[in-house]
Design an enzyme around this catalytic site. Structure first.
Site, PDB file in Angstrom:
ATOM      1  N   TRP A 145     -33.564 -24.401  14.830  1.00 37.28           N
ATOM      2  CA  TRP A 145     -32.892 -23.151  14.459  1.00 37.28           C
ATOM      3  C   TRP A 145     -31.662 -22.871  15.298  1.00 37.28           C
ATOM      4  CZ3 TRP A 145     -33.066 -21.070  19.179  1.00 37.28           C
ATOM      5  CH2 TRP A 145     -34.143 -21.418  19.992  1.00 37.28           C
ATOM      6  N   PRO A 170     -34.934 -27.418   6.882  1.00 40.39           N
ATOM      7  CA  PRO A 170     -34.422 -26.577   7.977  1.00 40.39           C
ATOM      8  C   PRO A 170     -35.581 -25.943   8.743  1.00 40.39           C
ATOM      9  CG  PRO A 170     -33.610 -25.853   5.807  1.00 40.39           C
ATOM     10  CD  PRO A 170     -34.732 -26.811   5.570  1.00 40.39           C
ATOM     11  N   GLY A 221     -35.432 -31.462  17.563  1.00 45.82           N
ATOM     12  CA  GLY A 221     -36.351 -30.393  17.936  1.00 45.82           C
ATOM     13  C   GLY A 221     -37.000 -30.691  19.274  1.00 45.82           C
ATOM     14  N   GLU A 243     -33.696 -36.496  18.342  1.00 50.13           N
ATOM     15  CA  GLU A 243     -32.760 -35.677  19.133  1.00 50.13           C
ATOM     16  C   GLU A 243     -33.598 -34.554  19.738  1.00 50.13           C
ATOM     17  OE1 GLU A 243     -29.764 -36.420  19.663  1.00 50.13           O
ATOM     18  OE2 GLU A 243     -28.868 -37.385  17.923  1.00 50.13           O
ATOM     19  N   LEU A 244     -33.994 -34.731  20.985  1.00 50.59           N
ATOM     20  CA  LEU A 244     -34.966 -33.801  21.573  1.00 50.59           C
ATOM     21  C   LEU A 244     -34.304 -32.895  22.621  1.00 50.59           C
ATOM     22  CD1 LEU A 244     -37.875 -36.393  21.813  1.00 50.59           C
ATOM     23  CD2 LEU A 244     -37.264 -34.881  19.916  1.00 50.59           C
ATOM     24  N   CYS A 277     -29.372 -27.491  23.328  1.00 48.40           N
ATOM     25  CA  CYS A 277     -30.049 -28.651  23.914  1.00 48.40           C
ATOM     26  C   CYS A 277     -29.238 -29.230  25.061  1.00 48.40           C
ATOM     27  CB  CYS A 277     -30.280 -29.716  22.849  1.00 48.40           C
ATOM     28  SG  CYS A 277     -28.777 -30.113  21.945  1.00 48.40           S
TER      29      CYS A 277
HETATM   30  P1  NAD Z   1     -39.553 -27.573  17.032  1.00 43.77           P
HETATM   31  O1  NAD Z   1     -39.881 -28.926  17.531  1.00 43.77           O
HETATM   32  O2  NAD Z   1     -40.542 -26.501  17.162  1.00 43.77           O
HETATM   33  O3  NAD Z   1     -39.190 -27.624  15.475  1.00 43.77           O
HETATM   34  C1  NAD Z   1     -38.190 -28.465  14.970  1.00 43.77           C
HETATM   35  C2  NAD Z   1     -38.425 -28.679  13.485  1.00 43.77           C
HETATM   36  O4  NAD Z   1     -39.599 -29.453  13.313  1.00 43.77           O
HETATM   37  C3  NAD Z   1     -38.619 -27.415  12.673  1.00 43.77           C
HETATM   38  O5  NAD Z   1     -37.944 -27.539  11.451  1.00 43.77           O
HETATM   39  C4  NAD Z   1     -40.140 -27.367  12.454  1.00 43.77           C
HETATM   40  O6  NAD Z   1     -40.532 -26.679  11.315  1.00 43.77           O
HETATM   41  C5  NAD Z   1     -40.441 -28.847  12.317  1.00 43.77           C
HETATM   42  N1  NAD Z   1     -41.835 -29.231  12.608  1.00 43.77           N
HETATM   43  C6  NAD Z   1     -42.729 -28.609  13.409  1.00 43.77           C
HETATM   44  N2  NAD Z   1     -43.880 -29.318  13.443  1.00 43.77           N
HETATM   45  C7  NAD Z   1     -43.700 -30.405  12.660  1.00 43.77           C
HETATM   46  C8  NAD Z   1     -44.523 -31.501  12.303  1.00 43.77           C
HETATM   47  N3  NAD Z   1     -45.771 -31.645  12.784  1.00 43.77           N
HETATM   48  N4  NAD Z   1     -44.027 -32.439  11.479  1.00 43.77           N
HETATM   49  C9  NAD Z   1     -42.762 -32.345  11.020  1.00 43.77           C
HETATM   50  N5  NAD Z   1     -41.930 -31.320  11.306  1.00 43.77           N
HETATM   51  C10 NAD Z   1     -42.402 -30.352  12.125  1.00 43.77           C
HETATM   52  O7  NAD Z   1     -38.152 -27.198  17.737  1.00 43.77           O
HETATM   53  P2  NAD Z   1     -37.322 -25.858  17.651  1.00 43.77           P
HETATM   54  O8  NAD Z   1     -38.018 -24.810  18.440  1.00 43.77           O
HETATM   55  O9  NAD Z   1     -36.968 -25.579  16.245  1.00 43.77           O
HETATM   56  O10 NAD Z   1     -35.966 -26.305  18.393  1.00 43.77           O
HETATM   57  C11 NAD Z   1     -35.779 -26.238  19.769  1.00 43.77           C
HETATM   58  C12 NAD Z   1     -35.793 -27.625  20.381  1.00 43.77           C
HETATM   59  O11 NAD Z   1     -34.823 -28.460  19.742  1.00 43.77           O
HETATM   60  C13 NAD Z   1     -35.383 -27.611  21.842  1.00 43.77           C
HETATM   61  O12 NAD Z   1     -36.241 -28.437  22.586  1.00 43.77           O
HETATM   62  C14 NAD Z   1     -33.974 -28.192  21.819  1.00 43.77           C
HETATM   63  O13 NAD Z   1     -33.570 -28.790  23.031  1.00 43.77           O
HETATM   64  C15 NAD Z   1     -34.084 -29.180  20.708  1.00 43.77           C
HETATM   65  N6  NAD Z   1     -32.771 -29.538  20.199  1.00 43.77           N
HETATM   66  C16 NAD Z   1     -32.255 -30.788  20.451  1.00 43.77           C
HETATM   67  C17 NAD Z   1     -30.985 -31.123  20.017  1.00 43.77           C
HETATM   68  C18 NAD Z   1     -30.369 -32.475  20.287  1.00 43.77           C
HETATM   69  O14 NAD Z   1     -29.322 -32.782  19.729  1.00 43.77           O
HETATM   70  N7  NAD Z   1     -30.956 -33.308  21.149  1.00 43.77           N
HETATM   71  C19 NAD Z   1     -30.233 -30.187  19.304  1.00 43.77           C
HETATM   72  C20 NAD Z   1     -30.780 -28.932  19.066  1.00 43.77           C
HETATM   73  C21 NAD Z   1     -32.051 -28.610  19.511  1.00 43.77           C
END
Ligand code: NAD
Length: 530
Positions: A145, A170, A221, A243-244, A277
């Site tokens: 998000w 998304p 994520g 991309e974590l 991130c």
């Molecule tokens: P999250 O891991 O909670 O969710 C990410 C996405 O995964 C969401 O769309 C969610 O619905 C989906 N999801 C959740 N469980 C799943 C599953 N079991 N199977 C498949 N999809 C699933 O992350 P968030 O809170 O949305 O985002 C924040 C994180 O993202 C932070 O750790 C941030 O550093 C990271 N991030 C990394 C980058 C990068 O480029 N490295 C960029 C932006 C954000």
């Protein structure tokens, strides 16, 4: 991990995190809907992959034109759902998307066109070889998000440029921002089904990863969910880009421009309310610069204006959710109990809005037992520590489970280059931070706990393609290593090895002379016709 805004098993609703007013609902895509979207994307991709690289560029240019016409609408959706200031919605969301489209339209053909492979070895001189970059099929994109438009959009555009179709899921917190991706491609005349968006939370994401029609997953994520996704995809050998999270260090070294470093730290730590991130989470300042830097940053942090993203005077918006704010508060309380000192902020602000705001917070020190020493904060909090010298800074910067970005602040370019070479990160910036996400010839990605694979740039396009080696050989000569085998040819090849791979012209001539019998045997075989 995100909190779920499910209002029923079939509907989710996003809210404005500044005002807590509902923005609207979207229907959740169930398993059958995900399968249908993937199936449609597969059909569309079969035709799309046959289109020329020039056709792909034309579509991307058309999408850019539609996006330029829709900047206000897209930015307004992103501001409402994420709470980020309108300037950031334009710069870090729409600007990034347009730069990506423009770079892809101009360069994808060059990157993905046939690439000659020079063959210089004597035994393959009769062949001509090239690499072909072929589409993978349907790419599944699962996104967070914090950049609810630019992250999935740039990944989708790159996948389309490489001849794939995409199905995007998304974040459940920002579904309307993600929905724009399908809408913009539709308005630009993309073939039906080529770009699809499915909506929902982990259940929908899991269905997408498990779908046999998905040829690659790009997941952005948290590390926790990234591991689950990678494991699930591995069961059917589906490749994944991860991309974590990050915990980017900023090294302020002796010859730094102090004012620039303070302003850079301020933006790097607090833009998007610290939910980046590659945001600055740890600052290491050399020697005597520490005191003025820490005091200056604390002062500037206290001057940032908090408010709703819609207000053009707002510098810092709210966090995305109550859960995210609670985590930030927990990490600050823990750090302070372990010995960190609050230099600025540290609490909820006195603000006339009900949303999930938190003061930009500067902490002095990162106590060894504090959770934030290793955990990603992902909020408006940064720690500042004194270091003895660059080597001390490099050691502390690398002492992290993450390796996404890092920045070095000094006017001494040689020191910056030397420091950059030793930092364990996917990107290192000098006197700046994180900007390269928006320059799409730069690859994006991390190492260690920050993930693997790359998006953006030629490396992102390669990750979205099958690379195929194709050669051309009229078949007039028989390779000498084909059957039949005997002692003479075995000895002959030993002579060839010694001649070809000895170091130096003199040694090669000597080996050729000593092994001349074997070389003749091999040469005769090479010249026989089949
Ligand atoms: P999250 O891991 O909670 O969710 C990410 C996405 O995964 C969401 O769309 C969610 O619905 C989906 N999801 C959740 N469980 C799943 C599953 N079991 N199977 C498949 N999809 C699933 O992350 P968030 O809170 O949305 O985002 C924040 C994180 O993202 C932070 O750790 C941030 O550093 C990271 N991030 C990394 C980058 C990068 O480029 N490295 C960029 C932006 C954000």
């Amino acid at each position: 991990m995100t909190a779920s805004p499910l209002v029923s098993p079939s509907v989710l609703e996003s809210v404005n995190p500044a005002t807590l007013l509902p923005i609207g609902t979207v229907a959740i895509t169930d398993h059958a809907g995900v399968a249908e979207a993937v199936g449609e994307a597969q059909s569309a991709q079969r035709a799309w992959k046959a289109r020329s690289l020039a056709d792909r560029s034309s579509l991307l240019r058309a999408v850019a034109a539609v996006l330029l016409d829709s900047v206000d609408e897209v930015a307004a959706t992103v501001v409402a759902e994420s709470g980020k200031p309108v300037v950031e919605a334009v710069t870090t969301e729409v600007f990034v998307a347009l730069d990506n489209l423009s770079w892809l339209a101009r360069n994808a053909g060059r990157v993905l066109g046939p690439e000659r492979v020079p063959l210089r070895q004597a035994y393959v001189l009769q062949k001509r070889a090239s690499l072909r970059y072929e589409p993978l099929g349907v790419v599944g994109i699962i996104s967070p998000w914090n950049f609810p438009f630019s992250i999935p959009f740039t990944q989708a555009a790159s996948a389309i440029a490489a001849g794939n179709a995409v199905v995007v899921k998304p974040s459940e917190l920002t579904p309307h921002s993600g929905a724009w991706i399908e809408e913009l491609f539709r308005r630009a005349g993309a073939p039906a089904g080529l770009v699809r968006v499915v909506q929902g939370d982990a259940v929908t994401g899991d269905a997408l990863v498990g779908s046999p029609g998905i040829s690659r997953v790009i997941f952005t994520g948290s590390g926790e969910v990234g591991r689950l996704v990678a494991e699930r995809a591995a069961r059917r050998l589906c490749p994944v880009t991860l991309e974590l999270g990050g915990k980017d260090p900023m090294l302020v070294l002796a010859a730094a421009d102090l004012d620039r470093a303070i302003e850079g730290a301020l933006w790097g730590s607090f833009s998007n309310c610290g939910q980046i991130c590659s945001g600055v989470e740890r600052i290491y300042v050399e020697g005597d610069l520490y005191e003025p830097f820490a005091a200056g940053l604390a002062q500037r942090a206290s001057e940032l204006r908090l408010g709703a993203g819609e207000n053009p005077q707002t510098d810092v918006g709210p966090l995305i959710s109550e859960r995210q704010r609670a985590k930030v508060e927990e990490l600050i309380t823990d750090a302070v109990s372990c010995g960190a000192e609050v230099l600025s902020g540290g609490a909820r602000p006195d603000i006339d809005l009900p949303g999930w705001f938190h003061e930009p917070t500067v902490l002095a020190g990162e106590p060894p037992n504090a959770r934030l020493r290793k955990e990603e904060i992902f909020g408006p909090v940064v720690t500042v520590c004194k270091i003895e010298n660059a080597a001390d800074g490099i050691r502390r910067a690398n002492d992290s489970p993450y390796g996404l970005g890092a920045s070095v602040w000094t006017k001494d370019r040689a020191v910056a280059r030397e420091t950059a070479a030793q930092l364990e990160a996917g990107s290192v910036w000098m006197n700046d931070v994180a900007y390269s996400y928006g320059t799409c010839q730069a690859p994006w990605g991390g190492r260690k706990g920050s993930g693997y694979g790359r998006t953006h740039s030629k490396h992102g396009l390669y990750d979205l393609s099958h690379v195929k080696y194709v050669d051309s050989d009229a078949g007039r000569l028989a390779p000498p290593w084909w059957f039949p085998y005997d002692e003479r040819i075995a000895g002959g090849f030993q002579g060839v090895l010694k001649t070809l791979y000895s170091e130096g012209a003199g040694a090669k001539v000597g080996q050729a002379w000593r092994n001349r019998g074997g070389l003749v045997t091999v040469a005769r075989r090479s010249l026989r016709r089949r």
